[in-house]
Scaffold this motif. Structure first.
Motif, PDB file in Angstrom:
ATOM      1  N   THR A 123      44.402  36.781  32.902  1.00  0.00           N
ATOM      2  CA  THR A 123      44.716  37.397  34.193  1.00  0.00           C
ATOM      3  C   THR A 123      43.444  37.785  34.924  1.00  0.00           C
ATOM      4  O   THR A 123      43.323  37.597  36.144  1.00  0.00           O
ATOM      5  N   GLN A 124      42.466  38.330  34.184  1.00  0.00           N
ATOM      6  CA  GLN A 124      41.204  38.727  34.811  1.00  0.00           C
ATOM      7  C   GLN A 124      40.497  37.514  35.409  1.00  0.00           C
ATOM      8  O   GLN A 124      39.926  37.588  36.500  1.00  0.00           O
ATOM      9  N   ALA A 125      40.532  36.392  34.710  1.00  0.00           N
ATOM     10  CA  ALA A 125      39.917  35.160  35.234  1.00  0.00           C
ATOM     11  C   ALA A 125      40.658  34.674  36.471  1.00  0.00           C
ATOM     12  O   ALA A 125      40.042  34.231  37.452  1.00  0.00           O
ATOM     13  N   ALA A 126      41.984  34.748  36.450  1.00  0.00           N
ATOM     14  CA  ALA A 126      42.773  34.323  37.606  1.00  0.00           C
ATOM     15  C   ALA A 126      42.490  35.220  38.810  1.00  0.00           C
ATOM     16  O   ALA A 126      42.362  34.741  39.944  1.00  0.00           O
ATOM     17  N   LEU A 127      42.380  36.511  38.575  1.00  0.00           N
ATOM     18  CA  LEU A 127      42.039  37.440  39.654  1.00  0.00           C
ATOM     19  C   LEU A 127      40.652  37.142  40.217  1.00  0.00           C
ATOM     20  O   LEU A 127      40.428  37.208  41.432  1.00  0.00           O
ATOM     21  N   PHE A 128      39.717  36.827  39.327  1.00  0.00           N
ATOM     22  CA  PHE A 128      38.352  36.499  39.749  1.00  0.00           C
ATOM     23  C   PHE A 128      38.368  35.313  40.714  1.00  0.00           C
ATOM     24  O   PHE A 128      37.740  35.337  41.783  1.00  0.00           O
ATOM     25  N   ILE A 129      39.083  34.251  40.354  1.00  0.00           N
ATOM     26  CA  ILE A 129      39.154  33.070  41.212  1.00  0.00           C
ATOM     27  C   ILE A 129      39.912  33.385  42.496  1.00  0.00           C
ATOM     28  O   ILE A 129      39.505  32.982  43.602  1.00  0.00           O
ATOM     29  N   PHE A 130      41.013  34.121  42.388  1.00  0.00           N
ATOM     30  CA  PHE A 130      41.777  34.502  43.575  1.00  0.00           C
ATOM     31  C   PHE A 130      40.910  35.251  44.583  1.00  0.00           C
ATOM     32  O   PHE A 130      40.888  34.933  45.778  1.00  0.00           O
ATOM     33  N   LEU A 131      40.190  36.259  44.102  1.00  0.00           N
ATOM     34  CA  LEU A 131      39.345  37.050  45.002  1.00  0.00           C
ATOM     35  C   LEU A 131      38.236  36.197  45.598  1.00  0.00           C
ATOM     36  O   LEU A 131      37.899  36.317  46.789  1.00  0.00           O
ATOM     37  N   ASN A 132      37.667  35.312  44.794  1.00  0.00           N
ATOM     38  CA  ASN A 132      36.605  34.439  45.291  1.00  0.00           C
ATOM     39  C   ASN A 132      37.101  33.532  46.411  1.00  0.00           C
ATOM     40  O   ASN A 132      36.381  33.268  47.381  1.00  0.00           O
ATOM     41  N   ARG A 133      38.320  33.052  46.300  1.00  0.00           N
ATOM     42  CA  ARG A 133      38.849  32.114  47.290  1.00  0.00           C
ATOM     43  C   ARG A 133      39.388  32.809  48.540  1.00  0.00           C
ATOM     44  O   ARG A 133      39.661  32.145  49.546  1.00  0.00           O
ATOM     45  N   THR A 134      39.557  34.127  48.489  1.00  0.00           N
ATOM     46  CA  THR A 134      40.163  34.829  49.620  1.00  0.00           C
ATOM     47  C   THR A 134      39.268  35.894  50.241  1.00  0.00           C
ATOM     48  O   THR A 134      39.582  36.403  51.321  1.00  0.00           O
ATOM     49  N   PHE A 140      30.214  37.370  45.828  1.00  0.00           N
ATOM     50  CA  PHE A 140      30.505  38.268  44.712  1.00  0.00           C
ATOM     51  C   PHE A 140      29.492  39.395  44.800  1.00  0.00           C
ATOM     52  O   PHE A 140      28.291  39.186  44.651  1.00  0.00           O
ATOM     53  N   ARG A 141      30.004  40.591  45.047  1.00  0.00           N
ATOM     54  CA  ARG A 141      29.124  41.749  45.207  1.00  0.00           C
ATOM     55  C   ARG A 141      29.798  42.944  44.570  1.00  0.00           C
ATOM     56  O   ARG A 141      31.009  43.141  44.716  1.00  0.00           O
ATOM     57  N   VAL A 142      29.027  43.724  43.826  1.00  0.00           N
ATOM     58  CA  VAL A 142      29.578  44.907  43.174  1.00  0.00           C
ATOM     59  C   VAL A 142      28.766  46.135  43.552  1.00  0.00           C
ATOM     60  O   VAL A 142      27.596  46.047  43.931  1.00  0.00           O
ATOM     61  N   ASN A 143      29.401  47.299  43.440  1.00  0.00           N
ATOM     62  CA  ASN A 143      28.714  48.561  43.692  1.00  0.00           C
ATOM     63  C   ASN A 143      28.068  49.046  42.392  1.00  0.00           C
ATOM     64  O   ASN A 143      28.197  48.396  41.345  1.00  0.00           O
ATOM     65  N   PRO A 144      27.348  50.164  42.411  1.00  0.00           N
ATOM     66  CA  PRO A 144      26.672  50.631  41.191  1.00  0.00           C
ATOM     67  C   PRO A 144      27.610  50.905  40.024  1.00  0.00           C
ATOM     68  O   PRO A 144      27.169  50.964  38.872  1.00  0.00           O
ATOM     69  N   SER A 145      28.900  51.068  40.302  1.00  0.00           N
ATOM     70  CA  SER A 145      29.874  51.284  39.225  1.00  0.00           C
ATOM     71  C   SER A 145      30.513  49.976  38.773  1.00  0.00           C
ATOM     72  O   SER A 145      31.500  49.992  38.024  1.00  0.00           O
ATOM     73  N   VAL A 150      33.902  43.370  48.002  1.00  0.00           N
ATOM     74  CA  VAL A 150      33.856  42.476  49.160  1.00  0.00           C
ATOM     75  C   VAL A 150      35.195  42.542  49.901  1.00  0.00           C
ATOM     76  O   VAL A 150      36.253  42.479  49.267  1.00  0.00           O
ATOM     77  N   PRO A 151      35.170  42.652  51.232  1.00  0.00           N
ATOM     78  CA  PRO A 151      36.431  42.724  51.984  1.00  0.00           C
ATOM     79  C   PRO A 151      37.133  41.371  52.047  1.00  0.00           C
ATOM     80  O   PRO A 151      36.554  40.336  51.701  1.00  0.00           O
ATOM     81  N   ILE A 152      38.365  41.385  52.496  1.00  0.00           N
ATOM     82  CA  ILE A 152      39.140  40.165  52.639  1.00  0.00           C
ATOM     83  C   ILE A 152      38.498  39.244  53.679  1.00  0.00           C
ATOM     84  O   ILE A 152      37.879  39.698  54.643  1.00  0.00           O
ATOM     85  N   GLY A 153      38.616  37.936  53.460  1.00  0.00           N
ATOM     86  CA  GLY A 153      38.125  36.964  54.416  1.00  0.00           C
ATOM     87  C   GLY A 153      39.187  36.619  55.444  1.00  0.00           C
ATOM     88  O   GLY A 153      40.259  37.227  55.489  1.00  0.00           O
TER      89      GLY A 153
END
Length: 302
Positions: A123-134, A140-145, A150-153
């Motif tokens: 599921t985590q991998a599927a979410l990763f691809i989903f977020l990348n495509r949308t 791919f950007r993360v905060n210090p935590s 990244v906002p929606i495209g």
């Protein structure tokens, strides 16, 4: 189908493949090699190498981004399960074709779920691809935590479930060992002769152009120097290597950071396109560096 990157990726190397091919060591096409990519990212060079050089019997890839390497591992081991989840995400996202608010709510709900890092690995991998495509520009950007932020495209019906390519990628990954963590560990998994291709976080050309929040830990000048030291170590061990980075001298003719750092090696400048910038006027051609520890046919790149 030939495998190609399954992600959109800031700094992906698809556009530099021709230049990389020109700069390969001449021995690479005639001998058996281990291919090593310590900062694999979207894997553009990896997939091109594996599809075009059957003499590469083994590849070793690594990335500090555990979300990314988990996705590689799931594609390699459980592609059918992954595709089932991606199909559900795609169908749901496309159902909001005429509902902007619903689409946004769905995206941010999935982003929140992804950031819990508590779902099963598939599921985590599927979410990763989903977020990348949308998400915006496939960043791919993360905060210090370590929260993906990244906002929606602006995509309405993007391809989220690419069945043919996921299966092609799964097939070529049968020849690949996948590591997570410090790039230096790749040396422990490498057999001679080996060819390393380095595509580290680029040194920013300006204070506003940094994408080094790709991981929660910074990759600054000290880390660039550490990487040079590792490349020198590989050189003493008779491994071949090639490294890409930004051409800071192209922005400031007095900035000799990389020219001094890699002065004992071969530095070539190649043309590339800057595609990821919120301001379209700031996109365009610029030079990047291709540095090698071996001589090859000199080509005038830029």
């Amino acid at each position: 189908m030939r495998a190609k990157p399954f992600l959109k990726w800031a700094g992906g190397k698809s556009q530099l493949i021709n230049d990389i091919e020109k700069a390969l060591p001449k021995e690479f096409t005639s001998q058996k090699f281990t291919y090593v990519e310590p900062f694999v990212g979207s894997g553009a060079v990896l997939f091109w190498i594996l599809e075009n050089f059957p003499n590469v019997e083994k590849a070793v890839i690594n990335d500090i981004n555990a979300d990314l390497t988990n996705t590689y591992k799931i594609i390699a081991s459980k592609p059918e399960q992954l595709l089932l989840q991606l199909e559900k995400y795609q169908k749901k996202f496309h159902s909001f074709e005429h509902d902007v608010d619903g689409r946004k709510e769905y995206y941010y709900d999935q982003r929140k779920l992804f950031n819990t890092r508590a779902t099963p690995k598939v599921t985590q991998a599927a979410l990763f691809i989903f977020l990348n495509r949308t998400c915006f520009n496939g960043l791919f950007r993360v905060n210090p935590s370590n929260g993906f932020n990244v906002p929606i495209g602006s995509y309405i019906k993007p391809t989220i479930c690419d069945v043919d390519n996921i299966m092609a990628v799964s097939k070529v990954l049968e020849r690949v060992e996948i590591l997570t963590g410090d790039y230096k560990q790749t040396l422990l998994h490498t057999e001679k002769p080996a060819f390393f291709y380095f595509d580290p976080p680029y040194k920013p050309l300006s204070k506003t152009s940094s994408f080094n929040t790709y991981a929660k830990d910074e990759f600054g000048d000290n880390q660039q120097i550490e990487l040079r030291d590792f490349c020198k170590q590989l050189d003493t061990l008779d491994h071949f290597w090639m490294l890409s980075n930004s051409d800071v001298k192209g922005k400031d003719v007095n900035d000799n950071f990389f020219d001094d750092l890699y002065g004992e090696f071969n530095i070539n400048r190649v043309w590339a396109k800057r595609n990821i910038n919120a301001n379209p006027d700031k996109r365009g051609k610029l030079t990047e560096l291709l540095i090698t520890n071996y001589d090859h046919l000199k080509v005038e790149y830029a």
